[in-house]
Design an enzyme around this catalytic site. Sequence first.
Site, PDB file in Angstrom:
ATOM      1  CB  SER A 145      42.129  42.678  37.907  1.00 51.70           C
ATOM      2  OG  SER A 145      41.101  42.056  37.136  1.00 51.70           O
ATOM      3  CE1 TYR A 159      40.873  38.890  41.903  1.00 47.33           C
ATOM      4  CE2 TYR A 159      39.680  40.530  40.405  1.00 47.33           C
ATOM      5  CZ  TYR A 159      40.710  39.572  40.755  1.00 47.33           C
ATOM      6  OH  TYR A 159      41.661  39.252  39.771  1.00 47.33           O
TER       7      TYR A 159
HETATM    8  P1  NAD Z   1      45.959  31.655  40.378  1.00 41.22           P
HETATM    9  O1  NAD Z   1      45.155  31.371  41.542  1.00 41.22           O
HETATM   10  O2  NAD Z   1      46.431  30.270  39.399  1.00 41.22           O
HETATM   11  O3  NAD Z   1      47.388  32.283  40.726  1.00 41.22           O
HETATM   12  C1  NAD Z   1      47.395  33.248  42.144  1.00 41.22           C
HETATM   13  C2  NAD Z   1      48.437  32.551  43.102  1.00 41.22           C
HETATM   14  O4  NAD Z   1      48.645  33.366  44.298  1.00 41.22           O
HETATM   15  C3  NAD Z   1      47.970  30.823  43.409  1.00 41.22           C
HETATM   16  O5  NAD Z   1      49.005  30.231  43.190  1.00 41.22           O
HETATM   17  C4  NAD Z   1      47.849  31.256  45.114  1.00 41.22           C
HETATM   18  O6  NAD Z   1      48.551  30.199  45.785  1.00 41.22           O
HETATM   19  C5  NAD Z   1      48.946  32.505  45.365  1.00 41.22           C
HETATM   20  N1  NAD Z   1      48.752  33.343  46.348  1.00 41.22           N
HETATM   21  C6  NAD Z   1      47.506  33.710  47.004  1.00 41.22           C
HETATM   22  N2  NAD Z   1      47.716  34.075  48.205  1.00 41.22           N
HETATM   23  C7  NAD Z   1      49.108  34.052  48.628  1.00 41.22           C
HETATM   24  C8  NAD Z   1      49.871  34.321  49.769  1.00 41.22           C
HETATM   25  N3  NAD Z   1      49.330  34.999  50.582  1.00 41.22           N
HETATM   26  N4  NAD Z   1      51.140  34.202  49.479  1.00 41.22           N
HETATM   27  C9  NAD Z   1      51.700  33.425  48.309  1.00 41.22           C
HETATM   28  N5  NAD Z   1      50.957  33.121  47.515  1.00 41.22           N
HETATM   29  C10 NAD Z   1      49.642  33.298  47.254  1.00 41.22           C
HETATM   30  O7  NAD Z   1      45.313  32.622  39.573  1.00 41.22           O
HETATM   31  P2  NAD Z   1      46.126  33.687  38.320  1.00 41.22           P
HETATM   32  O8  NAD Z   1      44.754  33.991  37.602  1.00 41.22           O
HETATM   33  O9  NAD Z   1      47.314  33.118  37.694  1.00 41.22           O
HETATM   34  O10 NAD Z   1      46.372  34.967  39.179  1.00 41.22           O
HETATM   35  C11 NAD Z   1      47.264  35.545  39.097  1.00 41.22           C
HETATM   36  C12 NAD Z   1      46.962  37.087  39.575  1.00 41.22           C
HETATM   37  O11 NAD Z   1      46.471  37.537  38.220  1.00 41.22           O
HETATM   38  C13 NAD Z   1      46.271  37.596  40.630  1.00 41.22           C
HETATM   39  O12 NAD Z   1      46.572  38.913  41.009  1.00 41.22           O
HETATM   40  C14 NAD Z   1      44.974  37.722  39.906  1.00 41.22           C
HETATM   41  O13 NAD Z   1      44.058  38.274  40.618  1.00 41.22           O
HETATM   42  C15 NAD Z   1      45.251  38.318  38.764  1.00 41.22           C
HETATM   43  N6  NAD Z   1      44.281  38.287  37.536  1.00 41.22           N
HETATM   44  C16 NAD Z   1      43.964  36.943  37.119  1.00 41.22           C
HETATM   45  C17 NAD Z   1      42.700  37.055  36.099  1.00 41.22           C
HETATM   46  C18 NAD Z   1      42.405  35.879  35.496  1.00 41.22           C
HETATM   47  O14 NAD Z   1      41.269  35.942  34.560  1.00 41.22           O
HETATM   48  N7  NAD Z   1      42.939  34.610  35.707  1.00 41.22           N
HETATM   49  C19 NAD Z   1      42.195  38.237  35.639  1.00 41.22           C
HETATM   50  C20 NAD Z   1      42.908  39.402  36.257  1.00 41.22           C
HETATM   51  C21 NAD Z   1      43.853  39.437  36.963  1.00 41.22           C
END
Ligand code: NAD
Length: 250
Positions: A145, A159
């Site tokens: 991130s 985080y």
């Molecule tokens: P999201 O919440 O839609 O997706 C994250 C997924 O991970 C969820 O479906 C959740 O159920 C799953 N998950 C969490 N813990 C788990 C576990 N122990 N086992 C299996 N699955 C698990 O959010 P997203 O934004 O698509 O996030 C995806 C990645 O991108 C994450 O690592 C997040 O930190 C990163 N990210 C997101 C953003 C943003 O702005 N959306 C920015 C930077 C980084």
Amino acid sequence: MTSKKIVVITGASRGIGAATALLFAKNDYAVCVNYLNNADAANEVVGKIKSMGGTAIAVQADVNKESEVQKLFEVVTEQLGVIDVLVNNAGILKPQAKLIELTEERVKEVLTSNVMSYFLCSKFAIRHMSTEFGGTGGSIINVSSAASRTGSPNEYVDYAASKGAIDTLTIGLAKEVAANGIRVNCVRPGLIYTDIHADGGEPDRVNRLKAKLPMQRGGKPEEVAEAIYWLASEKASYATGNFVDLAGGL
Ligand code: NAD
């Protein structure tokens, strides 16, 4: 078993993971859509891939538990074959708080949830991919991130610190397995429109903050997926231990 290349994407039932699953499938990969608890959403992603003529399976596993990661890789090997690409994507976000408000329980949960699965899934993927163990190589992409660079003060320093750990893991692991045919790279998204912000207590966070971004808009999950796919592909064949920032100029 399939003759296609195989990708495992953790936390792929929605958001960036789901967009990445669809993009790999469009590029003729067989896809393992890992999910934690939303079977319907995971099956919907699999259904979309199958309706495009693709190959996909949904596999439930808490990827922070070694026994479940082991089973996940057993299922993938049995049903699809030997993995070529791992996308470590699963992560969680908790409601905004200053560090002095954070409980031991929360910090442990955030650090474990956001980091442990990247270690465990990489470990099992390497056992299959590494030329050291008879594999033909592969690629690991870690989803970190922009928070690892900004630190997310007053919001989510826990985080941000967990994502800093992922950055460092990327660098070390890339060097550890480079001679065994495995590349390890990382994407660092900024503000992306996904449901993770609702879990963080502010569904409209991206819209609130977008004016502060040089590009004046949030990102789409598909824009992150493109970079993940590129890093995994042969087009990035000399890239390892590298980072692609997708943060609209943040
Ligand atoms: P999201 O919440 O839609 O997706 C994250 C997924 O991970 C969820 O479906 C959740 O159920 C799953 N998950 C969490 N813990 C788990 C576990 N122990 N086992 C299996 N699955 C698990 O959010 P997203 O934004 O698509 O996030 C995806 C990645 O991108 C994450 O690592 C997040 O930190 C990163 N990210 C997101 C953003 C943003 O702005 N959306 C920015 C930077 C980084």
